[in-house]
Design a protein around this motif. Structure first.
Motif, PDB file in Angstrom:
ATOM      1  N   LEU A  98     -16.782  -4.459   4.761  1.00 40.12           N
ATOM      2  CA  LEU A  98     -16.576  -4.567   3.314  1.00 40.12           C
ATOM      3  C   LEU A  98     -15.659  -3.456   2.801  1.00 40.12           C
ATOM      4  N   LEU A  99     -15.869  -2.235   3.269  1.00 33.79           N
ATOM      5  CA  LEU A  99     -15.027  -1.125   2.808  1.00 33.79           C
ATOM      6  C   LEU A  99     -13.598  -1.272   3.315  1.00 33.79           C
ATOM      7  N   LEU A 100     -13.439  -1.757   4.538  1.00 27.29           N
ATOM      8  CA  LEU A 100     -12.100  -2.033   5.056  1.00 27.29           C
ATOM      9  C   LEU A 100     -11.419  -3.091   4.200  1.00 27.29           C
ATOM     10  N   ALA A 101     -12.187  -4.126   3.832  1.00 22.93           N
ATOM     11  CA  ALA A 101     -11.637  -5.199   3.001  1.00 22.93           C
ATOM     12  C   ALA A 101     -11.157  -4.659   1.654  1.00 22.93           C
ATOM     13  N   TYR A 102     -12.032  -4.005   0.921  1.00 19.96           N
ATOM     14  CA  TYR A 102     -11.670  -3.541  -0.423  1.00 19.96           C
ATOM     15  C   TYR A 102     -10.518  -2.544  -0.392  1.00 19.96           C
ATOM     16  N   SER A 103     -10.468  -1.683   0.617  1.00 21.65           N
ATOM     17  CA  SER A 103      -9.382  -0.709   0.698  1.00 21.65           C
ATOM     18  C   SER A 103      -8.047  -1.376   0.995  1.00 21.65           C
ATOM     19  N   ASN A 104      -8.077  -2.659   1.387  1.00 23.15           N
ATOM     20  CA  ASN A 104      -6.860  -3.421   1.637  1.00 23.15           C
ATOM     21  C   ASN A 104      -6.659  -4.556   0.628  1.00 23.15           C
ATOM     22  N   GLY A 105      -7.389  -4.501  -0.483  1.00 23.22           N
ATOM     23  CA  GLY A 105      -7.209  -5.490  -1.534  1.00 23.22           C
ATOM     24  C   GLY A 105      -7.854  -6.831  -1.250  1.00 23.22           C
ATOM     25  N   ILE A 106      -8.828  -6.862  -0.354  1.00 25.04           N
ATOM     26  CA  ILE A 106      -9.479  -8.105   0.078  1.00 25.04           C
ATOM     27  C   ILE A 106     -10.930  -8.095  -0.389  1.00 25.04           C
ATOM     28  N   CYS A 157      -7.248  -7.245 -19.952  1.00 26.18           N
ATOM     29  CA  CYS A 157      -6.851  -7.373 -18.550  1.00 26.18           C
ATOM     30  C   CYS A 157      -5.652  -8.310 -18.425  1.00 26.18           C
ATOM     31  N   VAL A 158      -4.815  -8.049 -17.438  1.00 29.29           N
ATOM     32  CA  VAL A 158      -3.620  -8.864 -17.207  1.00 29.29           C
ATOM     33  C   VAL A 158      -3.510  -9.180 -15.718  1.00 29.29           C
ATOM     34  N   GLU A 159      -2.746 -10.226 -15.405  1.00 29.96           N
ATOM     35  CA  GLU A 159      -2.477 -10.572 -14.016  1.00 29.96           C
ATOM     36  C   GLU A 159      -1.186  -9.891 -13.558  1.00 29.96           C
ATOM     37  N   ILE A 160      -1.237  -9.334 -12.340  1.00 28.07           N
ATOM     38  CA  ILE A 160      -0.041  -8.763 -11.729  1.00 28.07           C
ATOM     39  C   ILE A 160       0.116  -9.359 -10.333  1.00 28.07           C
ATOM     40  N   ASP A 161       1.304  -9.256  -9.773  1.00 25.48           N
ATOM     41  CA  ASP A 161       1.552  -9.783  -8.436  1.00 25.48           C
ATOM     42  C   ASP A 161       0.750  -9.008  -7.397  1.00 25.48           C
ATOM     43  N   ARG A 162       0.355  -9.699  -6.347  1.00 21.04           N
ATOM     44  CA  ARG A 162      -0.397  -9.071  -5.251  1.00 21.04           C
ATOM     45  C   ARG A 162       0.328  -7.840  -4.709  1.00 21.04           C
ATOM     46  N   ASP A 163       1.639  -7.935  -4.498  1.00 20.07           N
ATOM     47  CA  ASP A 163       2.382  -6.809  -3.937  1.00 20.07           C
ATOM     48  C   ASP A 163       2.304  -5.596  -4.853  1.00 20.07           C
ATOM     49  N   ASP A 164       2.380  -5.822  -6.168  1.00 22.47           N
ATOM     50  CA  ASP A 164       2.277  -4.703  -7.117  1.00 22.47           C
ATOM     51  C   ASP A 164       0.882  -4.084  -7.081  1.00 22.47           C
ATOM     52  N   PHE A 165      -0.120  -4.957  -6.991  1.00 22.18           N
ATOM     53  CA  PHE A 165      -1.506  -4.464  -6.915  1.00 22.18           C
ATOM     54  C   PHE A 165      -1.701  -3.625  -5.656  1.00 22.18           C
ATOM     55  N   LEU A 166      -1.240  -4.118  -4.521  1.00 19.79           N
ATOM     56  CA  LEU A 166      -1.421  -3.386  -3.263  1.00 19.79           C
ATOM     57  C   LEU A 166      -0.661  -2.071  -3.266  1.00 19.79           C
ATOM     58  N   MET A 167       0.485  -2.052  -3.947  1.00 21.13           N
ATOM     59  CA  MET A 167       1.248  -0.805  -4.046  1.00 21.13           C
ATOM     60  C   MET A 167       0.452   0.244  -4.818  1.00 21.13           C
ATOM     61  N   ILE A 168      -0.180  -0.196  -5.906  1.00 24.06           N
ATOM     62  CA  ILE A 168      -1.020   0.721  -6.689  1.00 24.06           C
ATOM     63  C   ILE A 168      -2.214   1.181  -5.858  1.00 24.06           C
ATOM     64  N   LEU A 169      -2.845   0.220  -5.176  1.00 23.16           N
ATOM     65  CA  LEU A 169      -4.026   0.527  -4.375  1.00 23.16           C
ATOM     66  C   LEU A 169      -3.724   1.538  -3.284  1.00 23.16           C
ATOM     67  N   LYS A 170      -2.559   1.420  -2.648  1.00 22.54           N
ATOM     68  CA  LYS A 170      -2.224   2.248  -1.497  1.00 22.54           C
ATOM     69  C   LYS A 170      -1.529   3.550  -1.878  1.00 22.54           C
ATOM     70  N   SER A 171      -1.044   3.642  -3.119  1.00 17.42           N
ATOM     71  CA  SER A 171      -0.257   4.824  -3.497  1.00 17.42           C
ATOM     72  C   SER A 171      -1.131   6.065  -3.587  1.00 17.42           C
TER      73      SER A 171
END
Length: 211
Positions: A33-41, A197-211
């Motif tokens: 579960l933690l691996l999933a959430y840390s990768n946007g899953i 709340c707003v929708e953003i592209d997956r790539d933008d979300f993952l960039m924020i998550l990983k930054s």
């Protein structure tokens, strides 16, 4: 579509299906579960289905500057009609979310296995809850996964008008003060949109998550 084994991994995001499913199967262990959430899953499936893991093309998020609090909502908060606590009744909150009747869905995706898994994550300090009380009765709340600088909201419930909004607003304010980057709300619904709340592209979300 990837079928997970006991090995602790997820396939590359690029292999996600057009529906947003990245993998099937595996387990709900804290490590996975933690691996999933840390990768946007995140997991999302019905009782009679195998575990489905999602990373949709559009992600519903809250940027804290966009938090929308109506005048009537401010009055409710200022009058202190509700008492708000954090992490004092996690199992009660997730159970109420499980039992909440939602007009847009048949049944609940919060299975007994989900409850057990997230209670374990709470005991480990990763799953957290917000509780809203009125006259010492739990009338609303939400829970999610805390990644340290991103909070992944999972579900909320409300037994009286505005209780879940109060929980959401208090959480957003606390996360903003703690310099979190965003509040992840996963998928679109009108209730979340009304709060800013707003929708953003997956790539933008993952960039924020990983930054």
């Amino acid at each position: 579509m990837h079928f997970l084994t006991k090995d602790l991994y997820f396939p590359p995001i690029e292999e996600t299906s057009s529906e947003g499913i990245i993998a099937v199967g595996g387990d709900l262990s804290p490590e996975r579960l933690l691996l999933a959430y840390s990768n946007g899953i995140f997991p999302w499936y019905n009782e009679d289905e195998p575990i489905l893991w999602w990373c949709p093309e559009e992600r519903m998020v809250l940027f804290f500057d966009d938090l929308r609090i109506t005048k009537s909502m401010r009055n409710i908060i200022n009058r202190q009609e509700f008492k708000v606590t954090f992490n004092t009744a996690f199992e009660e909150v997730i159970t109420n979310c499980q039992q909440a009747v939602r007009k847009e869905q048949d049944g609940t995706w919060i299975t007994k296995d989900i409850v057990k898994a997230y209670v374990k994550l709470h005991e480990l300090g990763y799953a957290k809850s917000v509780e809203v009380w009125k006259n010492d009765e739990l009338v609303g709340g939400l829970y999610g996964i805390d990644l340290g600088d991103v909070f992944c909201g999972e579900s909320m419930f409300s037994k009286v008008s505005n209780a879940s909004k109060v929980a959401f607003i208090h959480l957003a304010k606390q996360l903003e003060m703690a310099n979190y980057k965003i509040l992840d709300c996963q998928v679109y619904n009108d209730h979340l949109a009304s709060l800013g709340c707003v929708e953003i592209d997956r790539d933008d979300f993952l960039m924020i998550l990983k930054s």
